[in-house]
Scaffold this motif. Sequence first.
Motif, PDB file in Angstrom:
ATOM      1  N   ARG A  90      52.289  66.078  23.393  1.00 47.82           N
ATOM      2  CA  ARG A  90      53.169  65.611  22.109  1.00 47.82           C
ATOM      3  C   ARG A  90      54.247  64.832  23.150  1.00 47.82           C
ATOM      4  O   ARG A  90      55.113  64.072  22.157  1.00 47.82           O
ATOM      5  CB  ARG A  90      53.931  66.660  21.200  1.00 47.82           C
ATOM      6  CG  ARG A  90      52.608  67.286  20.412  1.00 47.82           C
ATOM      7  CD  ARG A  90      53.054  68.453  19.495  1.00 47.82           C
ATOM      8  NE  ARG A  90      52.246  69.272  18.870  1.00 47.82           N
ATOM      9  CZ  ARG A  90      51.740  69.078  17.748  1.00 47.82           C
ATOM     10  NH1 ARG A  90      52.560  68.366  16.892  1.00 47.82           N
ATOM     11  NH2 ARG A  90      51.059  69.699  16.958  1.00 47.82           N
ATOM     12  N   SER A  91      54.557  65.081  24.307  1.00 51.60           N
ATOM     13  CA  SER A  91      55.733  64.240  24.775  1.00 51.60           C
ATOM     14  C   SER A  91      55.226  62.844  24.944  1.00 51.60           C
ATOM     15  O   SER A  91      55.999  61.940  25.716  1.00 51.60           O
ATOM     16  CB  SER A  91      56.029  65.181  26.140  1.00 51.60           C
ATOM     17  OG  SER A  91      54.918  64.971  26.943  1.00 51.60           O
ATOM     18  N   LYS A  92      53.972  62.450  24.764  1.00 49.50           N
ATOM     19  CA  LYS A  92      53.551  61.131  24.992  1.00 49.50           C
ATOM     20  C   LYS A  92      52.933  60.640  23.811  1.00 49.50           C
ATOM     21  O   LYS A  92      51.710  60.340  23.778  1.00 49.50           O
ATOM     22  CB  LYS A  92      52.414  60.999  26.050  1.00 49.50           C
ATOM     23  CG  LYS A  92      52.994  61.745  27.639  1.00 49.50           C
ATOM     24  CD  LYS A  92      51.802  61.913  28.493  1.00 49.50           C
ATOM     25  CE  LYS A  92      52.440  62.236  29.767  1.00 49.50           C
ATOM     26  NZ  LYS A  92      51.308  62.359  30.855  1.00 49.50           N
ATOM     27  N   PRO A  93      53.775  60.048  22.861  1.00 47.13           N
ATOM     28  CA  PRO A  93      53.110  59.259  21.839  1.00 47.13           C
ATOM     29  C   PRO A  93      52.802  57.911  22.225  1.00 47.13           C
ATOM     30  O   PRO A  93      53.514  57.621  23.085  1.00 47.13           O
ATOM     31  CB  PRO A  93      54.627  59.410  20.872  1.00 47.13           C
ATOM     32  CG  PRO A  93      55.787  59.475  21.652  1.00 47.13           C
ATOM     33  CD  PRO A  93      55.287  60.203  22.684  1.00 47.13           C
ATOM     34  N   ILE A 124      47.782  49.915  12.493  1.00 48.61           N
ATOM     35  CA  ILE A 124      48.605  50.389  13.432  1.00 48.61           C
ATOM     36  C   ILE A 124      48.468  51.888  13.323  1.00 48.61           C
ATOM     37  O   ILE A 124      49.130  52.293  12.294  1.00 48.61           O
ATOM     38  CB  ILE A 124      50.128  49.951  13.739  1.00 48.61           C
ATOM     39  CG1 ILE A 124      50.003  48.550  14.134  1.00 48.61           C
ATOM     40  CG2 ILE A 124      50.543  50.509  14.785  1.00 48.61           C
ATOM     41  CD1 ILE A 124      51.242  47.643  14.082  1.00 48.61           C
ATOM     42  N   ILE A 125      48.022  52.592  14.277  1.00 50.25           N
ATOM     43  CA  ILE A 125      47.926  54.079  14.154  1.00 50.25           C
ATOM     44  C   ILE A 125      48.819  55.021  15.136  1.00 50.25           C
ATOM     45  O   ILE A 125      48.607  54.587  16.379  1.00 50.25           O
ATOM     46  CB  ILE A 125      46.437  54.587  14.269  1.00 50.25           C
ATOM     47  CG1 ILE A 125      45.640  53.897  12.984  1.00 50.25           C
ATOM     48  CG2 ILE A 125      46.501  56.096  14.136  1.00 50.25           C
ATOM     49  CD1 ILE A 125      44.301  54.362  12.727  1.00 50.25           C
ATOM     50  N   GLU A 126      49.716  55.757  14.944  1.00 43.69           N
ATOM     51  CA  GLU A 126      50.415  56.578  15.746  1.00 43.69           C
ATOM     52  C   GLU A 126      49.469  57.619  16.199  1.00 43.69           C
ATOM     53  O   GLU A 126      48.622  58.297  15.448  1.00 43.69           O
ATOM     54  CB  GLU A 126      51.450  57.084  14.874  1.00 43.69           C
ATOM     55  CG  GLU A 126      52.532  55.983  14.611  1.00 43.69           C
ATOM     56  CD  GLU A 126      53.737  56.581  14.081  1.00 43.69           C
ATOM     57  OE1 GLU A 126      54.173  57.828  14.129  1.00 43.69           O
ATOM     58  OE2 GLU A 126      54.540  55.772  13.581  1.00 43.69           O
ATOM     59  N   ALA A 127      49.426  58.244  17.331  1.00 48.88           N
ATOM     60  CA  ALA A 127      48.844  59.157  17.939  1.00 48.88           C
ATOM     61  C   ALA A 127      49.668  60.014  19.270  1.00 48.88           C
ATOM     62  O   ALA A 127      50.579  59.571  19.325  1.00 48.88           O
ATOM     63  CB  ALA A 127      47.451  58.813  18.409  1.00 48.88           C
ATOM     64  N   PHE A 128      48.803  60.975  19.923  1.00 50.50           N
ATOM     65  CA  PHE A 128      49.375  61.330  21.236  1.00 50.50           C
ATOM     66  C   PHE A 128      48.348  61.355  22.151  1.00 50.50           C
ATOM     67  O   PHE A 128      47.116  61.365  21.702  1.00 50.50           O
ATOM     68  CB  PHE A 128      49.687  62.843  20.884  1.00 50.50           C
ATOM     69  CG  PHE A 128      50.908  63.212  20.163  1.00 50.50           C
ATOM     70  CD1 PHE A 128      52.143  62.694  20.549  1.00 50.50           C
ATOM     71  CD2 PHE A 128      50.791  63.981  18.689  1.00 50.50           C
ATOM     72  CE1 PHE A 128      53.226  63.009  19.471  1.00 50.50           C
ATOM     73  CE2 PHE A 128      51.849  63.998  17.866  1.00 50.50           C
ATOM     74  CZ  PHE A 128      52.945  63.621  18.146  1.00 50.50           C
ATOM     75  N   ALA A 164      43.059  61.011  15.732  1.00 51.48           N
ATOM     76  CA  ALA A 164      44.204  60.362  15.542  1.00 51.48           C
ATOM     77  C   ALA A 164      44.243  59.633  14.081  1.00 51.48           C
ATOM     78  O   ALA A 164      45.123  59.707  13.302  1.00 51.48           O
ATOM     79  CB  ALA A 164      44.410  59.119  16.346  1.00 51.48           C
ATOM     80  N   ALA A 165      42.851  59.089  13.628  1.00 47.60           N
ATOM     81  CA  ALA A 165      42.859  58.583  12.159  1.00 47.60           C
ATOM     82  C   ALA A 165      42.901  59.713  11.246  1.00 47.60           C
ATOM     83  O   ALA A 165      43.565  59.518  10.285  1.00 47.60           O
ATOM     84  CB  ALA A 165      41.274  57.992  12.169  1.00 47.60           C
ATOM     85  N   LEU A 166      42.456  60.727  11.505  1.00 48.40           N
ATOM     86  CA  LEU A 166      42.544  61.951  10.184  1.00 48.40           C
ATOM     87  C   LEU A 166      44.146  62.352  10.552  1.00 48.40           C
ATOM     88  O   LEU A 166      44.473  62.526   9.280  1.00 48.40           O
ATOM     89  CB  LEU A 166      41.688  63.217  10.765  1.00 48.40           C
ATOM     90  CG  LEU A 166      40.089  62.840  10.620  1.00 48.40           C
ATOM     91  CD1 LEU A 166      39.412  64.086  11.280  1.00 48.40           C
ATOM     92  CD2 LEU A 166      39.749  62.623   9.165  1.00 48.40           C
ATOM     93  N   ALA A 167      44.488  62.330  11.523  1.00 43.21           N
ATOM     94  CA  ALA A 167      46.074  62.794  11.360  1.00 43.21           C
ATOM     95  C   ALA A 167      46.882  61.708  10.785  1.00 43.21           C
ATOM     96  O   ALA A 167      47.896  62.113  10.208  1.00 43.21           O
ATOM     97  CB  ALA A 167      46.609  62.896  12.982  1.00 43.21           C
ATOM     98  N   ALA A 168      46.832  60.640  10.806  1.00 43.75           N
ATOM     99  CA  ALA A 168      47.131  59.497  10.227  1.00 43.75           C
ATOM    100  C   ALA A 168      46.771  59.452   8.612  1.00 43.75           C
ATOM    101  O   ALA A 168      47.365  58.445   7.872  1.00 43.75           O
ATOM    102  CB  ALA A 168      46.652  58.224  10.614  1.00 43.75           C
ATOM    103  N   GLY A 169      46.079  60.154   8.259  1.00 40.72           N
ATOM    104  CA  GLY A 169      45.570  60.156   6.685  1.00 40.72           C
ATOM    105  C   GLY A 169      44.334  59.357   6.399  1.00 40.72           C
ATOM    106  O   GLY A 169      43.993  59.334   5.083  1.00 40.72           O
ATOM    107  N   ILE A 170      43.542  59.037   7.275  1.00 41.81           N
ATOM    108  CA  ILE A 170      42.461  58.191   7.155  1.00 41.81           C
ATOM    109  C   ILE A 170      41.250  59.354   6.982  1.00 41.81           C
ATOM    110  O   ILE A 170      40.944  59.762   7.824  1.00 41.81           O
ATOM    111  CB  ILE A 170      41.885  57.287   8.027  1.00 41.81           C
ATOM    112  CG1 ILE A 170      43.336  56.097   8.005  1.00 41.81           C
ATOM    113  CG2 ILE A 170      40.736  56.483   7.794  1.00 41.81           C
ATOM    114  CD1 ILE A 170      43.131  55.169   9.217  1.00 41.81           C
ATOM    115  N   GLY A 182      54.319  58.858  10.357  1.00 38.31           N
ATOM    116  CA  GLY A 182      52.817  58.136  10.517  1.00 38.31           C
ATOM    117  C   GLY A 182      51.766  58.898  10.893  1.00 38.31           C
ATOM    118  O   GLY A 182      50.520  58.638  10.832  1.00 38.31           O
ATOM    119  N   GLN A 183      51.767  60.657  11.005  1.00 39.26           N
ATOM    120  CA  GLN A 183      50.970  61.494  10.972  1.00 39.26           C
ATOM    121  C   GLN A 183      51.101  62.332   9.936  1.00 39.26           C
ATOM    122  O   GLN A 183      51.561  63.643  10.606  1.00 39.26           O
ATOM    123  CB  GLN A 183      51.177  61.918  12.668  1.00 39.26           C
ATOM    124  CG  GLN A 183      51.019  60.735  13.533  1.00 39.26           C
ATOM    125  CD  GLN A 183      51.068  61.283  15.202  1.00 39.26           C
ATOM    126  OE1 GLN A 183      50.067  62.230  15.294  1.00 39.26           O
ATOM    127  NE2 GLN A 183      51.863  60.949  15.637  1.00 39.26           N
TER     128      GLN A 183
END
Length: 655
Positions: A22-25, A34-38, A46-52, A3-4
């Motif tokens: 990173r221990s708190k997704p 729905i976007i995964e983040a830390f 988070a959006a950029l990490a998810a590919g947006i 997801g990232q």
Amino acid sequence: MTGQPNRLAAATHQFSGSLIDRSKPLKFRLDGRIIEAFAGDSVLSAALAAGIDTVGQRGGWPMALSARFAPPIIPARRAGETQRALPMARIAVTEGGDYLTVADAAQRHGLIGRILRPARSLGLKLDGGQSLAQPWLDSPTETELEYDLVVVGGGVAGMAAALAGSKEGLSVILIEASSVLGGHSRLFGTQDGEETPDQSIERLSSAIIKARIAVQLGAEVTALRPGLVRTHIVDAAEGRAVLIHAPRIILATGAIERLPIFPGNRLPGVVGALEAFELASRYGVWPGQSAVIATASSPAYRLAMLARDAGISVTRILDARPQPQSRFIEFAKAYGITMAPGFLPASATANKDRGITLTSHLSAGRQTTPDAQISADRLIVCGGWQPDLTLWHMAGGNSQWNAQANRLEPLEGPSGVTLAGSAAGYFSRHAAIDSGADAVDMLLGRDRKPVREVIIDAIHETPDAPCPIGPVTPEVAAPAMLDGGVQLIERPQTPTKARLSWRKKPRLWSLADTPQPLDVAAIAAGVQLGVIPADSAGIVAQERVGMVVIGTTVTPPPQPVTPPLVPAFLAGRFGDDAELWLVAPIEVRMLSPGGLIHRSSSDNNPQHAIGVILRNSDKGAIALVTRQAPQTLSLRDHGRAIAIRLVTPYVEEVS
């Protein structure tokens, strides 16, 4: 991390993401996705990490999502309260958060368009003159504070200035737009004899805490004049505007990275070196596994080495300088990175597999020779550095164009306001830190010690080249933008020569097509392109009048004595007998210089404007308005129609 896909692994040294845990997704929603983040991510990271990586389409071309170009967002539970929208880069993600992007109706696709939008895009329509909304600029003031000294900018210069002011017994508040202190010095490395950037930041920030200096993070200064600072603060996904009264103001606002000008310079996958560095170092975000770099400045080489350490393949570094020398370049050679001195980016095109293909040109003076194409997942560009003088000009400070350095540089300013660090023109971190104490001495009227600037000899450290400008390409290509911010101003197209001499020559370009105020990076680009006269650049920057015709050689007709408040390029713009008025908005707000005045709210054509806001004074906003204008008028301010009224003729500074 399916997801990232754009998140680097944890064990990538300096690019592991210092702000994320990173221990708190966690997960949140953005426009229903729905976007995964830390924990520690911003909504943007988070959006950029998810590919947006795309805001939307402009003229059929995708426009990249970035820290300087992102739509505001609002919690879904407040979908109708768009005036409470906040910047995406300044909102920390929370578990279960639900956000919507905010845009004008004209920028929204219909239901089918939203359903069919690409997965990597926010799906906005960016055609026409609309820029992205920034509603926090107009938010009502909720609180007023008083301090002896306000320092704007939490880099090393700003922290040093705050400490120096505190040692003199002043009550000090330090304002920083991001979520951490330290500024951008980590990208620029260390000179011989200097402590490392991390050591400087740790030493200064610890001293700030020990001195109990008030620090406000996540705060953007939106307006400034001598004695008054208006700042917008984001805290726990809520925004509030605060007025700070202070007789002394230090602007340590740093420098803006220039965007090289070539077709496709705002496509997804194209990013500035500073933003690429901060996304990776703060959030561990780096799209793709390969990169090509086009630069006019040496720090981009350091970014290349850090990327290699993180497992990224740097295909090639193109340098606009024909024979560059730098300690960073020598280190990059040891990494085995291929270098191409004397090459400029000519155009970029998007690949079907999300990558970028760059066409480069070998530059030799005014001549350019096409070179082979290079493909990579990412194109990192650096056009050099322009001191961020936005607030300096807003406060009434002057500037002038330095042709040798190819940038606007500050001149004298208003009483009670001064500059420090990169904004003041200093290059080394040592000088930036010393300039903080010097700024305090100047404001207190004390004897000043010379700031020692340690500059490496040009034989060993080649100065930056002018911001690269690619050749004009006749084929259909993505637009070449002047800057990376919200004001979408394209490079002017060279007109074709008329075959018959009596045909009317086509108009080259006019800033009348962009009613928004100009920022300093776009003005610097305009000077380099020859559409803003160099000797007028400082005046244009100070007034930020976006509708003035620039780049024409037509001499205005003779005028009567022009009021000194009115710059020469405005003479005759609203009639030979235009008048100066104090104007006031119907609602409580500060009027921005450069805002166009129309007879009615239904007219937004800049060519139909009958006046403009020149600047703010202690008595109110001063406007230049056509003679016998109606008592009630409409002001175009950041794309919005604001009702204003004429209060009284302004005569104080008129000859």
